[in-house]
Motif scaffolding. Structure first.
Motif, short mmCIF file in Angstrom:
data_model
loop_
_atom_site.label_atom_id
_atom_site.label_comp_id
_atom_site.label_asym_id
_atom_site.label_seq_id
_atom_site.Cartn_x
_atom_site.Cartn_y
_atom_site.Cartn_z
N GLY A 1 2.61 -1.23 -4.49
CA GLY A 1 1.47 -1.89 -5.10
C GLY A 1 1.05 -1.22 -6.40
O GLY A 1 0.81 0.00 -6.42
N LEU A 2 0.96 -2.00 -7.48
CA LEU A 2 0.59 -1.43 -8.78
C LEU A 2 -0.79 -0.80 -8.73
O LEU A 2 -0.98 0.35 -9.13
CB LEU A 2 0.64 -2.53 -9.86
CG LEU A 2 0.09 -2.14 -11.23
CD1 LEU A 2 0.90 -1.00 -11.84
CD2 LEU A 2 0.07 -3.35 -12.17
N PHE A 3 -1.76 -1.56 -8.23
CA PHE A 3 -3.14 -1.06 -8.27
C PHE A 3 -3.37 0.07 -7.26
O PHE A 3 -4.16 0.98 -7.51
CB PHE A 3 -4.12 -2.20 -8.05
CG PHE A 3 -4.07 -3.23 -9.14
CD1 PHE A 3 -4.48 -2.92 -10.43
CD2 PHE A 3 -3.59 -4.51 -8.89
CE1 PHE A 3 -4.43 -3.86 -11.45
CE2 PHE A 3 -3.54 -5.46 -9.90
CZ PHE A 3 -3.94 -5.13 -11.18
N SER A 4 -2.68 0.02 -6.13
CA SER A 4 -2.81 1.12 -5.16
C SER A 4 -2.20 2.40 -5.73
O SER A 4 -2.72 3.51 -5.52
CB SER A 4 -2.15 0.75 -3.84
OG SER A 4 -0.77 0.45 -4.02
N ASP A 5 -1.10 2.26 -6.49
CA ASP A 5 -0.49 3.44 -7.13
C ASP A 5 -1.44 4.03 -8.17
O ASP A 5 -1.59 5.26 -8.28
CB ASP A 5 0.84 3.06 -7.80
CG ASP A 5 1.94 2.78 -6.77
OD1 ASP A 5 1.73 3.08 -5.58
OD2 ASP A 5 3.00 2.26 -7.17
N ALA B 1 -2.56 8.12 2.29
CA ALA B 1 -1.38 8.53 3.03
C ALA B 1 -0.11 8.07 2.32
O ALA B 1 -0.03 6.94 1.83
CB ALA B 1 -1.43 7.93 4.45
N GLY B 2 0.86 8.96 2.27
CA GLY B 2 2.14 8.64 1.63
C GLY B 2 2.23 9.12 0.21
O GLY B 2 3.33 9.20 -0.35
N TYR B 3 1.09 9.39 -0.43
CA TYR B 3 1.07 9.84 -1.82
C TYR B 3 0.96 11.38 -1.88
O TYR B 3 0.43 12.01 -0.97
CB TYR B 3 -0.10 9.22 -2.58
CG TYR B 3 0.06 7.74 -2.85
CD1 TYR B 3 0.78 7.28 -3.95
CD2 TYR B 3 -0.52 6.80 -2.00
CE1 TYR B 3 0.92 5.93 -4.20
CE2 TYR B 3 -0.37 5.44 -2.23
CZ TYR B 3 0.35 5.01 -3.33
OH TYR B 3 0.49 3.68 -3.57
N THR B 4 1.45 11.92 -2.96
CA THR B 4 1.37 13.35 -3.19
C THR B 4 0.38 13.64 -4.29
O THR B 4 0.07 12.77 -5.12
CB THR B 4 2.75 13.92 -3.58
OG1 THR B 4 2.62 15.31 -3.87
CG2 THR B 4 3.29 13.20 -4.81
N LYS B 5 -0.11 14.87 -4.31
CA LYS B 5 -1.03 15.26 -5.38
C LYS B 5 -0.30 15.71 -6.64
O LYS B 5 -0.93 15.97 -7.67
CB LYS B 5 -1.96 16.37 -4.90
CG LYS B 5 -3.03 15.89 -3.92
CD LYS B 5 -4.04 16.99 -3.65
CE LYS B 5 -5.17 16.47 -2.77
NZ LYS B 5 -6.21 17.50 -2.55
N THR C 1 0.82 -1.22 0.00
CA THR C 1 0.00 0.00 0.00
C THR C 1 0.85 1.27 0.00
O THR C 1 0.31 2.37 -0.17
CB THR C 1 -0.93 0.02 1.22
OG1 THR C 1 -0.14 -0.10 2.42
CG2 THR C 1 -1.92 -1.14 1.16
N ASN C 2 2.16 1.14 0.21
CA ASN C 2 3.03 2.30 0.16
C ASN C 2 3.36 2.65 -1.29
O ASN C 2 3.31 1.79 -2.18
CB ASN C 2 4.33 2.03 0.93
CG ASN C 2 4.08 1.83 2.41
OD1 ASN C 2 3.23 2.50 3.00
ND2 ASN C 2 4.82 0.91 3.01
N PRO C 3 3.68 3.91 -1.56
CA PRO C 3 4.01 4.31 -2.94
C PRO C 3 5.12 3.43 -3.54
O PRO C 3 6.17 3.24 -2.94
CB PRO C 3 4.48 5.76 -2.77
CG PRO C 3 3.77 6.24 -1.55
CD PRO C 3 3.71 5.06 -0.63
#
Length: 304
Positions: free
Chosen positions: A191-195, A210-214, A186-188
């Protein structure tokens, strides 16, 4: 010892019967093309034939296994080719969306296309060949990825190898580890699909996990990482395919050798059998001619 007429007649009949038996044996060899038709005729040939035939049966099964192995490798490579194309398209769209001139509605439209491509990647991850999921390790009866209402709700991928025996005691893993491509983290970058889901939300101006940027441009590195993983797996598939071809050539040679050994052991030498049969026929005719002279004249001969 006194030799009687009955003894001469008995010996003649036994010799004729033996000659007929040999003639029958030669006829069996010509009609069947085999040295023996019963194990009792030559137990050594029969025992060797059983061992050689078992070996040939094994080789023929290995050749059938190669068809299954090629099916796995080629189907996996084709699916990964489609996955690469989808990810490259997603990367192109991400590059476009990272342009500061795009408005929110335009980014949302790009996000919708990426969503469709993500669902396409789910179908690739759930690729089936002959009813088996080829990206779920040896758990081939369960789909590795679950999609519900456009969202990936479950990613459970078995990482065990699918091995096929292609030669005596040699097994080769023929599957691609889906856990290396359709990763489950689930971290950047994990996971392909979570990304991809996070990228969709960023394009649609939603709150990213959480952990991702806009920042859209930051997703390019994540996409490159996933593309590189697929390229690495395809390179490994190419190496497996090359090994399959080398092993198949070897098994083909083993089949030729096994057939030749079996033929040498069981097949009759037709030229020799015909020669022996003609010789035996001459012996039989001579024996019958001599036998007709051995039998003493009877009373009927004097009455003629």
């Amino acid at each position: 010892m006194r030799v009687t007429q009955s003894m001469l007649s008995g010996n003649m009949l036994r010799n004729l019967s033996s000659s007929y038996a040999k003639m029958g044996e030669y006829q069996d060899q010509l009609s069947t093309g085999k040295k023996i038709t019963r194990p009792s005729q030559d137990p050594v040939v029969a025992m060797k034939g059983m061992a050689y035939r078992t070996n040939l049966t094994e080789v023929e099964q290995f050749k059938r296994n190669f068809g299954e192995a090629y099916n796995w490798v080629e189907s996996s490579d084709d699916a990964l080719d489609k996955a690469t194309s989808a990810l490259q398209r997603i990367r192109e769209l991400t590059v476009q969306a990272s342009n500061g001139t795009y408005e929110d509605n335009q980014k949302a439209a790009i996000g919708e296309e990426i969503k469709q491509l993500k669902e396409h990647l789910v179908t690739i991850a759930n690729t089936q060949v002959a009813g088996k999921y080829i990206f779920n390790g040896n758990d081939t009866t369960n789909a590795p990825v679950t999609l519900t209402n456009g969202e990936v709700t479950k990613v459970s991928i078995n990482s065990n190898d699918v091995k096929i025996e292609l030669s005596k005691g040699i097994q080769l893993g023929v599957n691609v580890k889906g856990s290396e491509i359709f990763t489950t983290g689930t971290n950047p970058g994990d996971g392909l699909f979570s990304d991809l889901s996070a990228l969709e939300k960023a394009l649609d101006s939603q709150t990213t996990p959480a952990g991702y940027t806009k920042e859209i441009g930051n997703f390019l590195g994540l996409l490159d990482g996933h593309i590189n993983k697929i390229v690495a797996e395809r390179a490994e598939l190419g190496a497996k395919n090359n090994r399959l071809e080398l092993m198949e050539d070897r098994v083909d040679e083993q089949e030729v050798i096994a057939n030749r050994i079996l033929s040498d052991n069981e097949d009759a030498d037709v030229e020799k059998v015909i020669t022996d049969m003609k010789s035996q026929e001459s012996v039989l005719r001579a024996a019958m001619g001599v036998g007709s002279r051995i039998i003493q004249p009877s009373l009927l001969d004097f009455l003629r």
